[in-house]
Structures are given as structure tokens and as C-alpha cells.
Design a protein around this motif. Structure first.
Motif, PDB file in Angstrom:
ATOM      1  N   ASP A 117       0.866  -1.185   0.000  1.00  0.00           N
ATOM      2  CA  ASP A 117       0.000   0.000   0.000  1.00  0.00           C
ATOM      3  C   ASP A 117       0.906   1.239   0.000  1.00  0.00           C
ATOM      4  O   ASP A 117       1.584   1.525   0.994  1.00  0.00           O
ATOM      5  CB  ASP A 117      -0.898  -0.020   1.246  1.00  0.00           C
ATOM      6  CG  ASP A 117      -1.947   1.085   1.238  1.00  0.00           C
ATOM      7  OD1 ASP A 117      -1.715   2.127   0.581  1.00  0.00           O
ATOM      8  OD2 ASP A 117      -2.992   0.913   1.897  1.00  0.00           O
ATOM      9  N   LYS A 118       0.894   1.963  -1.113  1.00  0.00           N
ATOM     10  CA  LYS A 118       1.851   3.071  -1.279  1.00  0.00           C
ATOM     11  C   LYS A 118       1.601   4.229  -0.328  1.00  0.00           C
ATOM     12  O   LYS A 118       2.414   5.140  -0.226  1.00  0.00           O
ATOM     13  CB  LYS A 118       1.775   3.586  -2.724  1.00  0.00           C
ATOM     14  CG  LYS A 118       2.321   2.599  -3.725  1.00  0.00           C
ATOM     15  CD  LYS A 118       2.130   3.107  -5.124  1.00  0.00           C
ATOM     16  CE  LYS A 118       2.689   2.093  -6.109  1.00  0.00           C
ATOM     17  NZ  LYS A 118       2.227   2.319  -7.459  1.00  0.00           N
ATOM     18  N   ARG A 119       0.481   4.211   0.356  1.00  0.00           N
ATOM     19  CA  ARG A 119       0.166   5.311   1.269  1.00  0.00           C
ATOM     20  C   ARG A 119       0.930   5.192   2.594  1.00  0.00           C
ATOM     21  O   ARG A 119       0.847   6.080   3.436  1.00  0.00           O
ATOM     22  CB  ARG A 119      -1.339   5.339   1.536  1.00  0.00           C
ATOM     23  CG  ARG A 119      -2.151   5.523   0.255  1.00  0.00           C
ATOM     24  CD  ARG A 119      -3.635   5.375   0.501  1.00  0.00           C
ATOM     25  NE  ARG A 119      -3.971   4.065   1.048  1.00  0.00           N
ATOM     26  CZ  ARG A 119      -5.211   3.685   1.356  1.00  0.00           C
ATOM     27  NH1 ARG A 119      -6.215   4.507   1.157  1.00  0.00           N
ATOM     28  NH2 ARG A 119      -5.446   2.479   1.848  1.00  0.00           N
ATOM     29  N   PHE A 120       1.648   4.083   2.746  1.00  0.00           N
ATOM     30  CA  PHE A 120       2.417   3.857   3.984  1.00  0.00           C
ATOM     31  C   PHE A 120       3.859   3.508   3.652  1.00  0.00           C
ATOM     32  O   PHE A 120       4.136   2.919   2.598  1.00  0.00           O
ATOM     33  CB  PHE A 120       1.825   2.679   4.767  1.00  0.00           C
ATOM     34  CG  PHE A 120       0.430   2.895   5.240  1.00  0.00           C
ATOM     35  CD1 PHE A 120       0.187   3.527   6.454  1.00  0.00           C
ATOM     36  CD2 PHE A 120      -0.654   2.470   4.487  1.00  0.00           C
ATOM     37  CE1 PHE A 120      -1.113   3.720   6.897  1.00  0.00           C
ATOM     38  CE2 PHE A 120      -1.956   2.664   4.926  1.00  0.00           C
ATOM     39  CZ  PHE A 120      -2.188   3.296   6.132  1.00  0.00           C
ATOM     40  N   SER A 174      -4.832  10.132   2.065  1.00  0.00           N
ATOM     41  CA  SER A 174      -4.049   9.805   3.270  1.00  0.00           C
ATOM     42  C   SER A 174      -4.980   9.552   4.458  1.00  0.00           C
ATOM     43  O   SER A 174      -4.703   8.695   5.304  1.00  0.00           O
ATOM     44  CB  SER A 174      -3.095  10.956   3.619  1.00  0.00           C
ATOM     45  OG  SER A 174      -2.225  11.201   2.555  1.00  0.00           O
ATOM     46  N   CYS A 175      -6.071  10.321   4.517  1.00  0.00           N
ATOM     47  CA  CYS A 175      -7.051  10.119   5.599  1.00  0.00           C
ATOM     48  C   CYS A 175      -7.716   8.746   5.450  1.00  0.00           C
ATOM     49  O   CYS A 175      -7.938   8.041   6.434  1.00  0.00           O
ATOM     50  CB  CYS A 175      -8.132  11.201   5.583  1.00  0.00           C
ATOM     51  SG  CYS A 175      -7.507  12.845   5.943  1.00  0.00           S
ATOM     52  N   ARG A 176      -8.012   8.389   4.198  1.00  0.00           N
ATOM     53  CA  ARG A 176      -8.623   7.068   3.967  1.00  0.00           C
ATOM     54  C   ARG A 176      -7.655   5.957   4.381  1.00  0.00           C
ATOM     55  O   ARG A 176      -8.080   4.886   4.830  1.00  0.00           O
ATOM     56  CB  ARG A 176      -9.015   6.905   2.492  1.00  0.00           C
ATOM     57  CG  ARG A 176     -10.247   7.720   2.131  1.00  0.00           C
ATOM     58  CD  ARG A 176     -10.730   7.457   0.710  1.00  0.00           C
ATOM     59  NE  ARG A 176     -11.480   8.609   0.248  1.00  0.00           N
ATOM     60  CZ  ARG A 176     -11.029   9.537  -0.596  1.00  0.00           C
ATOM     61  NH1 ARG A 176      -9.822   9.411  -1.125  1.00  0.00           N
ATOM     62  NH2 ARG A 176     -11.764  10.571  -0.925  1.00  0.00           N
ATOM     63  N   ALA A 177      -6.369   6.225   4.224  1.00  0.00           N
ATOM     64  CA  ALA A 177      -5.360   5.239   4.652  1.00  0.00           C
ATOM     65  C   ALA A 177      -5.453   5.044   6.176  1.00  0.00           C
ATOM     66  O   ALA A 177      -5.346   3.920   6.674  1.00  0.00           O
ATOM     67  CB  ALA A 177      -3.967   5.708   4.259  1.00  0.00           C
ATOM     68  N   VAL A 206       2.925   9.714   1.886  1.00  0.00           N
ATOM     69  CA  VAL A 206       3.277   8.461   2.579  1.00  0.00           C
ATOM     70  C   VAL A 206       3.330   8.685   4.090  1.00  0.00           C
ATOM     71  O   VAL A 206       4.047   9.580   4.560  1.00  0.00           O
ATOM     72  CB  VAL A 206       4.672   7.960   2.105  1.00  0.00           C
ATOM     73  CG1 VAL A 206       5.023   6.637   2.778  1.00  0.00           C
ATOM     74  CG2 VAL A 206       4.730   7.823   0.593  1.00  0.00           C
ATOM     75  N   TRP A 207       2.597   7.865   4.819  1.00  0.00           N
ATOM     76  CA  TRP A 207       2.669   7.916   6.296  1.00  0.00           C
ATOM     77  C   TRP A 207       3.890   7.144   6.764  1.00  0.00           C
ATOM     78  O   TRP A 207       4.160   6.046   6.258  1.00  0.00           O
ATOM     79  CB  TRP A 207       1.433   7.264   6.927  1.00  0.00           C
ATOM     80  CG  TRP A 207       0.176   8.030   6.761  1.00  0.00           C
ATOM     81  CD1 TRP A 207      -0.903   7.663   6.012  1.00  0.00           C
ATOM     82  CD2 TRP A 207      -0.173   9.279   7.374  1.00  0.00           C
ATOM     83  NE1 TRP A 207      -1.902   8.606   6.113  1.00  0.00           N
ATOM     84  CE2 TRP A 207      -1.474   9.607   6.941  1.00  0.00           C
ATOM     85  CE3 TRP A 207       0.487  10.151   8.237  1.00  0.00           C
ATOM     86  CZ2 TRP A 207      -2.129  10.772   7.337  1.00  0.00           C
ATOM     87  CZ3 TRP A 207      -0.160  11.315   8.637  1.00  0.00           C
ATOM     88  CH2 TRP A 207      -1.446  11.619   8.196  1.00  0.00           C
ATOM     89  N   ILE A 208       4.595   7.691   7.741  1.00  0.00           N
ATOM     90  CA  ILE A 208       5.728   6.967   8.322  1.00  0.00           C
ATOM     91  C   ILE A 208       5.541   6.844   9.845  1.00  0.00           C
ATOM     92  O   ILE A 208       4.682   7.517  10.416  1.00  0.00           O
ATOM     93  CB  ILE A 208       7.078   7.661   8.015  1.00  0.00           C
ATOM     94  CG1 ILE A 208       7.147   9.055   8.658  1.00  0.00           C
ATOM     95  CG2 ILE A 208       7.306   7.767   6.505  1.00  0.00           C
ATOM     96  CD1 ILE A 208       8.554   9.623   8.713  1.00  0.00           C
ATOM     97  N   ASP A 209       6.369   6.003  10.437  1.00  0.00           N
ATOM     98  CA  ASP A 209       6.491   5.872  11.905  1.00  0.00           C
ATOM     99  C   ASP A 209       5.186   5.592  12.634  1.00  0.00           C
ATOM    100  O   ASP A 209       4.533   6.508  13.135  1.00  0.00           O
ATOM    101  CB  ASP A 209       7.118   7.144  12.498  1.00  0.00           C
ATOM    102  CG  ASP A 209       8.613   7.179  12.263  1.00  0.00           C
ATOM    103  OD1 ASP A 209       9.108   6.268  11.565  1.00  0.00           O
ATOM    104  OD2 ASP A 209       9.280   8.102  12.755  1.00  0.00           O
TER     105      ASP A 209
END
Lengths: 323, 150
Positions: A117-120, A174-177, A206-209
């Protein structure tokens, strides 16, 4: 021992020269000892340590000794290794302190959940010789989204109508992620401006951590949702506004502010941006006001937040004269 | 619905104690009441502990604490004149789930006509971040009266 590393580098990355050749570690328990020139060996793969990662906060470098920037010797790829560090500390949000724990288990589980999932951020986890759960992360080649937005060389009005709609489209994704995590019983746990990045090549956010864990509360998603709200307000404003910086930015304007115009948590941050920029649609400003000291109703789910936010993008486009 | 069948949701807080005292004052030696003290233990997640042993220890401690509180509050109600037959206790263990929902489920299954819950003073910000058990019960409980004791 240094000869072992030297030979490994010579064999696997012959082009690489190091100022110092350290030790090979199969056990990462004593992560403070592992530094530049050492190699961490995990499941037969070798990771050459380049440096400790650090977070910059208020201009001060805060080294994270358990997070190592590495080169995977077999592939030459850059990797980040997060070693096991159990820590309990207080996360300070405004006046509120929340007991918080670093959880390698949680992060490893989410990495598995979001594989592909590219959002993470992407990565895998494995055990070292002592059973420590190490996370091997791909490096996100990009920039913090807030820095990207701040550096757009336009005045607020131009930015708001020309750039923000597309930024919000991506932000909604990103919110949907985050909703995806919640739907699977997980939380991100540390939604801050420096944890959402924008990839250079693709523009993907991309969300990290996500290794922060908390005692379960009655509203398990409150913390994540507040983080999303604060990020939204930053994106819409192109920066943070406080009474102090307003005096410099809008010295020529007389803006009357009251308590309810400020953030529920960060008491010095202005969330009623419509007072600063009257062209902001009322509907969007109402979303901001859910995060203000005057809020009477709070979002309990990401869906509720998105339900209000989604139509605002179209409103901005209409007001800005775009098709 | 039998409003004299009262479910008192408690924990180890002072507010819960106040809720029990309030019920004691109101009910006293009056006939026809049935009181259940309910303690919902929400166990901390395994993620917060380095190993299974420390996690199991914590769960055990939480359960012991809940048993102690229930026994103490039952004794407290007796001091207001409620008889042994009138007061019962119940302990429910949950994980990763809403305490308010557990209370409402128990109310529904047990046919309780009244829920009593304590409320601790929470700031708006705390309510946003953590949620409020009493507010949830006030909003979502059905077919019963809700007493919120502050």
C-alpha cells in the motif's frame, strides 16, 4: 573483527570505502554500541550502519540510537533499521500528557497489514539472534509534506485556489489510509506534520512511523483524528498562525481574535482561518472549527471528518473559477 | 422496564464511589430494589508490554483490583441499609472494546431499568482525545433511565 566487515564490504560492495570498519552484530540488544562501520546481520543479510537517525526539534538534533541508517550490502539499497527499544514516555499535546509506549510488535503488524500500500512506508520485520523484533524499512525518497507546502512560492490566496484542491485530494487519500488502519483495529498513533511525506518522483503522500501505542481509551481514534485535523489546518493555511507570528505576517490588518478561534489543544494556534482569509469557504472553516476551543461536537471517526471535508474541495475550485 | 432494577457501573475511581453512595442514599432500606455493581475491566493491549509475562501480571493485578473494589462497594451499600440479597456484583473482562458498550450490553441482557454511572470532570480536549464513558451511555443507552453522578 574489523577484518570481517572489511571482507564483507569488499565482497558485497567492492566500490564502497569506509573510514572505519567495525564489528558484525547478530544480536542488536545493545543498540547504543552499534555505530558507523558496524554491520548488522539478520537472516543472512548484511546491513552496514552509516549513522543513527535523528529528529530535529526546535533546532536541536535528537539522536535516535535505536534507529540506524544503513546500506543493505547485498543489494546496495538504503534501508532504515529500527531496533527494539521499549520506552514509556509522556506524549505532550498542548496541556495534556498521554502515557505512550514504543511497540515494535505494533509497527511490525502494521507493516504486514499495509504491504504494497503506497500510502504507507514499506518494510519487513525479522528477529535477530536474541529474538529482538527488528524492522527493516525502505527509505522514503521525498520531503515532509508540510515543508513542501510551505515552500510553494505563492501568496496564500494564489496557493489556496490553485494548489490546495489537488493537495486536499491527496490528503483525503491519506485520511482514507488512516481509516483503513482503524477498520483493522489499528491506529497510527503519532499523526504529526513530520510523519506525512511526499515522494519526489510520484508525488504520493506516505505515512511513516507508527510504533506508538497507548492504553486503550473510550474513543480509540480521537488522537489520530485530532492529528488529521491539525494537518488539514496547516495545509489550508500553508503554515501555522499564532497571535505572535500574525503581527509580522499581517501587520497591516486588524484581526479580532477570541478564545474560540484557537486550537482545542495547542492554545496559541489559530484555527479560525476565515478571520485571516475571508475567501475560505464557510463549510471548510466549519471543519476547522471542530478542532477549536469552541467546538461542541467532535469527530469520532475518519468517515465523519471526510464527509464534511470532501465537498469543500469542489467549493474551493468553484470559488477559484476552476472547472 | 423495571426501574428498580439498577445497574451501577463502577471502577476504582472516586466518582464511582460517589455513584455507589448516591444509590445507597436513594435506595436505602426501601423494598423492591435490585442493585448490581458492574466493574468492566478493560485489559491493556499486549503491544504495551515487552513480554507475555509482564502483560499477564498486569491483567492479573487489574482483575484483583476490580474484585477488591466490588467487594468494598458492596460493603459500602450495606452500610446504607441495603440487604445482602439486594446487592450483587459482576466483573466483566474485555480487551480493545468500549466500556460504555459493555455496560449497555449488560443492561440490555439483564433487563435493567436504570444505569448509574459516575462522571469525572473532563476538559473538552480530553473528551476529544479519549472519549467519555458517561457521555456515550447518556447518548446511546435505550429503554432505561441513566443517572450520571458527578
Amino acid at each position: 573483527m574489523s577484518k570481517e566487515v572489511q571482507e564483507l564490504v569488499k565482497r558485497l560492495r567492492p566500490g564502497l570505502s569506509l573510514g572505519e570498519y567495525g564489528k558484525v552484530y547478530d544480536d542488536t540488544s545493545e543498540f547504543m554500541k552499534i555505530s558507523y562501520g558496524d554491520v548488522i546481520r539478520l537472516e543472512g543479510q548484511h546491513y552496514l550502519v552509516i549513522r543513527d537517525e535523528a529528529e530535529r526539534s526546535f533546532g536541536i538534533e535528537d539522536p535516535k540510537y535505536w534507529v540506524k541508517r544503513c546500506i543493505h550490502l547485498e543489494s546496495g539499497e538504503r534501508k532504515i533499521l529500527k531496533l527494539v527499544f521499549y520506552e514509556k514516555f509522556s506524549l505532550k499535546l498542548g496541556d495534556i500528557e498521554i502515557p505512550c509506549f514504543r511497540s515494535p510488535r505494533k509497527e511490525a503488524r502494521i507493516l504486514e497489514l499495509v504491504r504494497g500500500d503506497k500510502r504507507f512506508m514499506q518494510g519487513v520485520s525479522c528477529l535477530d539472534s536474541k529474538g529482538n523484533l527488528v524492522r527493516i524499512l525502505d527509505v522514503v525518497s521525498g520531503k515532509r509534506l508540510d515543508h513542501f507546502v510551505f515552500e510553494i512560492e505563492k501568496g496564500h490566496k494564489e496557493y489556496f485556489f490553485q494548489d490546495l484542491p489537488a493537495i486536499l485530494e491527496n490528503f483525503m487519500d491519506s485520511c482514507r489510509a488512516i481509516k483503513f488502519l482503524h477498520d483493522h483495529g489499528e491506529i497510527h498513533g503519532d499523526i504529526r506534520r513530520d510523519h506525512l511525506w511526499r515522494e519526489y518522483k510520484s508525488g504520493q503522500y506516505v505515512w511513516i512511523d507508527f510504533d506508538y501505542a497507548y492504553e486503550f481509551e473510550e474513543s480509540p481514534f480521537g488522537l489520530d483524528i485530532f492529528g488529521l485535523g491539525s494537518l488539514l489546518i496547516y495545509l489550508a493555511g500553508k503554515q501555522i498562525y499564532t497571535e505572535a507570528n500574525l503581527q509580522h505576517i499581517m501587520a497591516d490588518k486588524q484581526i479580532e481574535l477570541e478564545e474560540n478561534d484557537f486550537s482545542l489543544l495547542y492554545k496559541n494556534r489559530i484555527v479560525n482561518l476565515k478571520k485571516l482569509f475571508p475567501y475560505i469557504p464557510r463549510e471548510l472553516n466549519l471543519v476547522f472549527m471542530h478542532f477549536s476551543q469552541g467546538a461542541e461536537v467532535f469527530y469520532e471517526t475518519v468517515d465523519e471528518f471526510l464527509y464534511d471535508l470532501e465537498p469543500c474541495i469542489e467549493l474551493i475550485r468553484k470559488k477559484g473559477g476552476q472547472p | 422496564m423495571n426501574y428498580k432494577k439498577i445497574l451501577v457501573a463502577v471502577d476504582a475511581s472516586e466518582n464511582a464511589r460517589r455513584a455507589a453512595e448516591y444509590v445507597g442514599e436513594i435506595v436505602g432500606e426501601s423494598p423492591g430494589f435490585e442493585i448490581t455493581l458492574l466493574y468492566v475491566v478493560r485489559h491493556a493491549e499486549r503491544d504495551l508490554f515487552p513480554d507475555d509475562k509482564s502483560w499477564e501480571n498486569r491483567k492479573k493485578q487489574e482483575k484483583e483490583k476490580a474484585k477488591y473494589v466490588l467487594s468494598e462497594l458492596k460493603t459500602l451499600l450495606h452500610t446504607y441499609g441495603l440487604s445482602e440479597d439486594t446487592v450483587s456484583t459482576r466483573l466483566i473482562e474485555i480487551s480493545n472494546f468500549s466500556i460504555a458498550q459493555a455496560v449497555m450490553d449488560y443492561q440490555k441482557s439483564g433487563g435493567f431499568g436504570t444505569i448509574v454511572v459516575g462522571r469525572r470532570g473532563m476538559s473538552k480536549a480530553e473528551e476529544f482525545l479519549f472519549g467519555s464513558i458517561s457521555n456515550k451511555i447518556v447518548h446511546y443507552a435505550k429503554n432505561c433511565a441513566v443517572w450520571v453522578i458527578e
